[in-house]
Enzyme design. Structure first.
Site, PDB file in Angstrom:
ATOM      1  N   THR A   1       0.827  -1.211   0.000  1.00 37.16           N
ATOM      2  CA  THR A   1       0.000   0.000   0.000  1.00 37.16           C
ATOM      3  C   THR A   1       0.858   1.256   0.000  1.00 37.16           C
ATOM      4  O   THR A   1       0.531   2.246  -0.667  1.00 37.16           O
ATOM      5  CB  THR A   1      -0.939  -0.005   1.207  1.00 37.16           C
ATOM      6  OG1 THR A   1      -1.864  -1.101   1.058  1.00 37.16           O
ATOM      7  CG2 THR A   1      -1.733   1.285   1.316  1.00 37.16           C
ATOM      8  N   ASP A   2       1.952   1.238   0.725  1.00 42.40           N
ATOM      9  CA  ASP A   2       2.841   2.401   0.752  1.00 42.40           C
ATOM     10  C   ASP A   2       3.405   2.692  -0.632  1.00 42.40           C
ATOM     11  O   ASP A   2       3.451   3.846  -1.067  1.00 42.40           O
ATOM     12  CB  ASP A   2       3.989   2.161   1.740  1.00 42.40           C
ATOM     13  CG  ASP A   2       3.499   2.100   3.169  1.00 42.40           C
ATOM     14  OD1 ASP A   2       3.167   3.153   3.724  1.00 42.40           O
ATOM     15  OD2 ASP A   2       3.444   0.994   3.735  1.00 42.40           O
ATOM     16  N   TYR A   3       3.840   1.654  -1.324  1.00 38.51           N
ATOM     17  CA  TYR A   3       4.429   1.864  -2.644  1.00 38.51           C
ATOM     18  C   TYR A   3       3.377   2.291  -3.666  1.00 38.51           C
ATOM     19  O   TYR A   3       3.636   3.147  -4.517  1.00 38.51           O
ATOM     20  CB  TYR A   3       5.158   0.604  -3.106  1.00 38.51           C
ATOM     21  CG  TYR A   3       6.480   0.403  -2.401  1.00 38.51           C
ATOM     22  CD1 TYR A   3       7.588   1.185  -2.736  1.00 38.51           C
ATOM     23  CD2 TYR A   3       6.631  -0.539  -1.386  1.00 38.51           C
ATOM     24  CE1 TYR A   3       8.804   1.015  -2.087  1.00 38.51           C
ATOM     25  CE2 TYR A   3       7.839  -0.710  -0.731  1.00 38.51           C
ATOM     26  CZ  TYR A   3       8.923   0.076  -1.090  1.00 38.51           C
ATOM     27  OH  TYR A   3      10.122  -0.077  -0.437  1.00 38.51           O
TER      28      TYR A   3
END
Length: 402
Positions: free
Chosen positions: A171-173
């Site tokens: 999700t961060d990427y």
């Protein structure tokens, strides 16, 4: 690379106030394509990502790649002198990227409305777990909980076992890609429209994953279906999944359309399935997902991996070996596409990292440096951009502003 062009964003200056992965990764992508990215970090501590594994001895191995193409400026934003330096930098910059808790920068007097007074054309890209508004806006925001909140985690795993989270910070990427996309969109509006101006961008981590769930939303809206967790593309395409070859390797195979299933049936010498009402459409095959997958699994087991891949490639069936990182390092396609590059490192000598994606024909971008050491560019930035002299810089060090 053509000439000395480092990318289409050459000439854009970005202040990266963010930490960890999502927002910093977005800034890194912009840096890959030429933007000057000044990473503002707390003196003596820096970005928390510098302390995350994996390590080689005591050297962090994640930082060189996600911190690449950035300059490091240490600046204590708790102190008025630090805030004033930030304001001066904002006057000569295009973008601020930040991921503080909602209201933090406003409390410090350096929120969007405050910084906009310094530079009316400023673009501020803001990343939080749940966005700047709404009842959950003040919750602590990290990728794994945000992934669960988005509906993504609920879909993954097996019905008889707990839901599973991605094994890395997916999700961060993904959010980082949205950061880059949103920032360049805002720059385009500001710089090409007659009345273009700066603005702020509000991104919630969970929203980056939820945006990809249109199938989930539509199915629940129209059919009232609560899709349960399942492996692979269960419920979408049949056959689809992970299959083991005769020599013990794993491959991923999917037939996302009836046309691709037709190719598979011909490769399997099972053209009878194309006339069988149980299998001749994807809708019918989905009713017999396990049965159809079983037929394919039994067939795959009769081939070694190399022979299977050669055969299915000939027929145009979507298939791939399931690669480990060792396989990737040895693969000729990855090499020719320059998907892995080698960059100089002050202590490791060299370190490999992913290459530039995507590939531009005229302005391809470049990796100019690995992630910088903490405060590595203090003097350069303060002298060249803000005209501080050496005595003033020394005083900032003594007062622990930088």
């Amino acid at each position: 690379m053509k000439g000395n062009n480092f990318g289409p964003l050459t000439g854009i200056r970005i202040l990266d106030l963010s930490t960890m992965i999502a927002a910093p990764f977005g800034a890194t992508l912009l840096g890959d394509f030429g933007a000057e990215v000044i990473k503002v970090e707390l003196p003596g501590k820096g970005d928390s990502l510098r302390g995350m594994g994996p390590f080689h001895e005591d050297e962090p191995l994640r930082w060189p790649g996600i911190g690449r193409n950035k300059k490091s400026l240490t600046l204590d934003l708790h102190k008025e002198e630090g805030k004033e330096i930030l304001r001066k930098l904002v006057r000569v910059s295009d973008v601020v990227i930040e991921n503080f808790r909602v209201g933090t920068l406003e409390k410090w007097g350096i929120g969007y409305e405050d910084l906009k007074k310094e530079n009316p054309n400023l673009i501020m890209t803001r990343v939080t777990g749940y966005g700047q508004t709404g009842p959950n806006s003040n919750k602590a925001g990290f990728g794994t909980p945000a992934t669960a909140y988005s509906g993504f985690t609920y879909l993954h795993g097996y019905k008889d076992r707990p839901p599973i989270s991605p094994s890395f910070s997916l999700t961060d990427y993904v959010t980082g890609i949205y950061v880059a996309f949103a920032t360049v969109t805002a720059l385009y509006y500001r710089d090409t429209k007659e009345n273009g101006t700066g603005q702020y961008i509000d991104i919630g981590l969970y929203e980056s994953m939820f945006r990809m769930m249109e199938f989930l939303v539509a199915e629940y809206d129209q059919n009232g279906t609560i899709k349960d967790r399942s492996p692979g593309l269960s419920g979408h395409s049949s056959p689809a999944g992970t299959f083991q070859t005769k020599d013990g390797h794993w491959v991923s195979l999917v037939t996302s359309s009836d046309r691709t299933f037709e190719r598979l049936a011909k490769a399997m010498n099972r053209e009878d399935m194309l006339e069988d009402e149980r299998y001749y459409t994807n809708a019918e095959r989905l009713k017999r997902f396990d049965e159809t997958n079983g037929i394919v699994a039994d067939w795959v087991k009769t081939y070694n991996r190399a022979d299977l891949l050669h055969l299915l490639d000939e027929y145009g069936v979507p298939v791939s070996p399931i690669y480990s990182i060792k396989d990737i390092f040895e693969d000729e396609h990855f090499k020719q596409r320059e998907n892995i590059i080698e960059v100089s490192h002050p202590r490791l000598g060299k370190i490999k990292m992913p290459g530039i994606v995507p590939k531009f024909s005229e302005t391809p971008g470049a990796v100019r440096n690995a992630g910088p050491d903490l405060g590595e560019n203090n003097e350069e930035i303060l002298e060249s951009l803000l005209n501080f002299n050496k005595e003033e810089i020394e005083n900032l060090k003594i007062n622990k502003v930088i």
